[in-house]
Design an enzyme around this catalytic site. Structure first.
Site, PDB file in Angstrom:
ATOM      1  N   HIS A  25       0.868  -1.192   0.000  1.00 20.46           N
ATOM      2  CA  HIS A  25       0.000   0.000   0.000  1.00 20.46           C
ATOM      3  C   HIS A  25       0.897   1.232   0.000  1.00 20.46           C
ATOM      4  O   HIS A  25       1.260   1.753   1.054  1.00 20.46           O
ATOM      5  CB  HIS A  25      -0.913  -0.037   1.236  1.00 20.46           C
ATOM      6  CG  HIS A  25      -1.933   1.057   1.282  1.00 20.46           C
ATOM      7  ND1 HIS A  25      -3.095   0.968   2.026  1.00 20.46           N
ATOM      8  CD2 HIS A  25      -1.984   2.284   0.704  1.00 20.46           C
ATOM      9  CE1 HIS A  25      -3.806   2.061   1.903  1.00 20.46           C
ATOM     10  NE2 HIS A  25      -3.142   2.908   1.100  1.00 20.46           N
ATOM     11  N   HIS A  27       1.108   4.774  -2.457  1.00 16.56           N
ATOM     12  CA  HIS A  27       0.693   5.583  -3.617  1.00 16.56           C
ATOM     13  C   HIS A  27       1.965   6.220  -4.137  1.00 16.56           C
ATOM     14  O   HIS A  27       2.588   7.014  -3.421  1.00 16.56           O
ATOM     15  CB  HIS A  27      -0.305   6.669  -3.195  1.00 16.56           C
ATOM     16  CG  HIS A  27      -1.536   6.101  -2.567  1.00 16.56           C
ATOM     17  ND1 HIS A  27      -2.706   5.914  -3.265  1.00 16.56           N
ATOM     18  CD2 HIS A  27      -1.770   5.654  -1.303  1.00 16.56           C
ATOM     19  CE1 HIS A  27      -3.617   5.392  -2.459  1.00 16.56           C
ATOM     20  NE2 HIS A  27      -3.075   5.216  -1.264  1.00 16.56           N
ATOM     21  N   HIS A 205      -9.633   0.895  -1.142  1.00 16.90           N
ATOM     22  CA  HIS A 205      -9.579   1.556   0.155  1.00 16.90           C
ATOM     23  C   HIS A 205     -10.984   1.481   0.768  1.00 16.90           C
ATOM     24  O   HIS A 205     -11.971   1.819   0.102  1.00 16.90           O
ATOM     25  CB  HIS A 205      -9.211   3.023   0.004  1.00 16.90           C
ATOM     26  CG  HIS A 205      -7.761   3.278  -0.266  1.00 16.90           C
ATOM     27  ND1 HIS A 205      -7.069   2.694  -1.294  1.00 16.90           N
ATOM     28  CD2 HIS A 205      -6.874   4.085   0.379  1.00 16.90           C
ATOM     29  CE1 HIS A 205      -5.812   3.129  -1.266  1.00 16.90           C
ATOM     30  NE2 HIS A 205      -5.667   3.975  -0.263  1.00 16.90           N
ATOM     31  N   GLU A 208     -11.118   3.436   6.092  1.00 18.41           N
ATOM     32  CA  GLU A 208     -10.034   4.323   6.554  1.00 18.41           C
ATOM     33  C   GLU A 208     -10.705   5.389   7.426  1.00 18.41           C
ATOM     34  O   GLU A 208     -10.494   5.439   8.627  1.00 18.41           O
ATOM     35  CB  GLU A 208      -9.314   4.947   5.350  1.00 18.41           C
ATOM     36  CG  GLU A 208      -8.230   5.951   5.729  1.00 18.41           C
ATOM     37  CD  GLU A 208      -7.577   6.641   4.527  1.00 18.41           C
ATOM     38  OE1 GLU A 208      -8.124   6.585   3.411  1.00 18.41           O
ATOM     39  OE2 GLU A 208      -6.505   7.262   4.730  1.00 18.41           O
ATOM     40  N   ASP A 287       1.617   7.132   1.953  1.00 17.77           N
ATOM     41  CA  ASP A 287       2.178   8.302   1.247  1.00 17.77           C
ATOM     42  C   ASP A 287       3.376   8.790   2.061  1.00 17.77           C
ATOM     43  O   ASP A 287       3.285   9.805   2.765  1.00 17.77           O
ATOM     44  CB  ASP A 287       1.122   9.404   1.141  1.00 17.77           C
ATOM     45  CG  ASP A 287      -0.109   8.925   0.382  1.00 17.77           C
ATOM     46  OD1 ASP A 287      -0.087   8.916  -0.852  1.00 17.77           O
ATOM     47  OD2 ASP A 287      -1.090   8.528   1.050  1.00 17.77           O
TER      48      ASP A 287
HETATM   49  N1  HPA Z   1      -6.709   7.292   1.134  1.00 18.05           N
HETATM   50  C1  HPA Z   1      -7.385   7.572   0.045  1.00 18.05           C
HETATM   51  N2  HPA Z   1      -6.815   8.042  -1.049  1.00 18.05           N
HETATM   52  C2  HPA Z   1      -5.505   8.239  -1.053  1.00 18.05           C
HETATM   53  C3  HPA Z   1      -4.753   7.973   0.057  1.00 18.05           C
HETATM   54  C4  HPA Z   1      -5.376   7.445   1.214  1.00 18.05           C
HETATM   55  O1  HPA Z   1      -4.778   7.165   2.266  1.00 18.05           O
HETATM   56  N3  HPA Z   1      -3.472   8.296  -0.269  1.00 18.05           N
HETATM   57  C5  HPA Z   1      -3.482   8.718  -1.541  1.00 18.05           C
HETATM   58  N4  HPA Z   1      -4.707   8.700  -2.025  1.00 18.05           N
HETATM   59 ZN    ZN Z   2      -3.849   4.741   0.540  1.00 14.08          ZN
END
Ligand code: HPA
Ligand code: ZN
Length: 346
Positions: A25, A27, A205, A208, A287
């Protein structure tokens, strides 16, 4: 389950840093460090709304997912040429190799780039060339997962899929990211069904910031194989049982959760609870340029804050290989290597 001997607290950090692991995971646009953002802005004559690297970095004070996404999409605006995408991904691979990442599955957001006039070909060819070179130069195997932006429409996701199909042999899977609340997985039911027919691996996702209901529909409507984040699942006992029973991996990102205020502090993170309920949790960086740490920082800070031990370390690393989309023989090779590492260390 392998029996892992106890490791003294002062050696645990070394064990975590040195153990072989997979990252599932990340990005890739979220690995753009401020220095590289400024270098690419200069190379491409892109105007940034920040005066300096320090001014940009000081804007990294997030209150929730959307406050981060606004800055993250602005940062990605410096990516124009195939070489830019290549350079971004190679910088990540070099950093990941230092953390003993031996396999990585990279998310990318093509709609962020095609909306600015950058072609799908430019994006995928740059990233794919970096994946090939990461294996040859760093010994890191890597593959690409194309993510649809969930704040956009399903129709736009279908158009994106269409644009990507000429490069389908360079992609291993399809994911779903961006602002979660108000954009449930089922909004993308038809496009995910099509991706499934096409033979892609599927992830999304969910949970979260969004509710457990989104994890249920990611599983039952989109039919994903892994849930990205998924930490809100602990609010639903039945969902926890389902995730454990079906060995659905959660790609958990502790420092991301901390920086986006999903948990008030790392000591309150529920990674231990997920593991102890028998879920196939993994640790990832999400990220890393924005959230204060690459993969080993996620491991060491979370272990220190929640008193996890060497047994948890083995389980998390093993889960990362088990949940990856590599073939059975590579999977076995990586797990053998992990076992040998633990035999020698402990
Ligand atoms: N969540 C959703 N979208 C995203 C994320 C994340 O943590 N990081 C980059 N795009
Ligand atoms: Zn993510």
């Amino acid at each position: 389950m392998k029996l892992v001997k106890p490791v003294a607290a002062d050696r645990l950090s070394a064990l975590l840093r040195q153990m072989p692991k997979a990252e599932l995971h990340i990005h890739i646009e979220g690995s753009l460090e401020p220095e590289l953002i400024f270098a690419l802005a200069k190379r491409n004559a892109v105007q940034l709304p920040y005066a300096s690297v320090d001014a940009l970095r000081s804007a990294y004070a997030f209150t929730n997912l959307q406050s981060f996404l606004d800055i993250y999409y602005a940062g990605a605006s410096v990516l124009i040429t195939e070489q830019d995408f290549y350079d971004m991904a190679m910088a990540y691979f070099a950093r990941a190799a230092e953390d003993n990442v031996i396999h990585a599955e990279l998310f990318f957001d093509p709609q962020t780039h095609t909306a600015r006039g950058v072609s799908m070909e430019t994006v995928i060819n740059g990233l794919h060339r970096a994946c090939v070179d990461a294996q040859a130069e760093l010994g890191v195997s890597a593959s690409l997962i194309l993510c649809f932006l969930r704040h956009l429409s399903e129709e736009e996701a279908f158009e994106t899929l269409e644009q990507a199909l000429p490069y389908r042999d360079k992609l291993i899977g399809i994911g779903l990211d961006s602002g979660e609340v108000g954009n449930p997985p089922e909004k993308f039911a038809r496009v995910f069904a099509r991706c499934r027919e096409l033979g892609f691996h599927l992830v999304a996702h969910a949970g979260e910031e969004g509710p457990p209901a989104y994890v249920w529909t990611a599983l039952d409507v989109l039919k994903v194989e892994r849930i990205d984040h998924g930490v809100q699942s602990s609010k639903d006992a039945l969902l926890m049982q389902r995730l454990a029973k079906d060995r659905i991996a959660l790609t958990v990102c502790p420092l991301s959760n901390l920086k986006l205020c999903v948990f008030p502090d790392l000591a309150s993170h529920n990674l231990r609870q997920l593991l102890e309920a028998g879920l196939a949790a993994t640790v990832n960086s999400d990220d890393p340029a924005y959230f204060g740490g690459y993969l080993n920082e996620n491991f060491t800070q979370t272990f220190a804050a929640t008193q996890l031990n060497a047994g948890h370390a083995y389980t998390l690393a093993r889960n990362s290989f088990e949940a990856s989309f590599i073939g059975a023989s590579a999977k076995k090779r990586h797990i053998d290597r992990l076992n040998a590492y633990f035999e020698n260390f402990c």
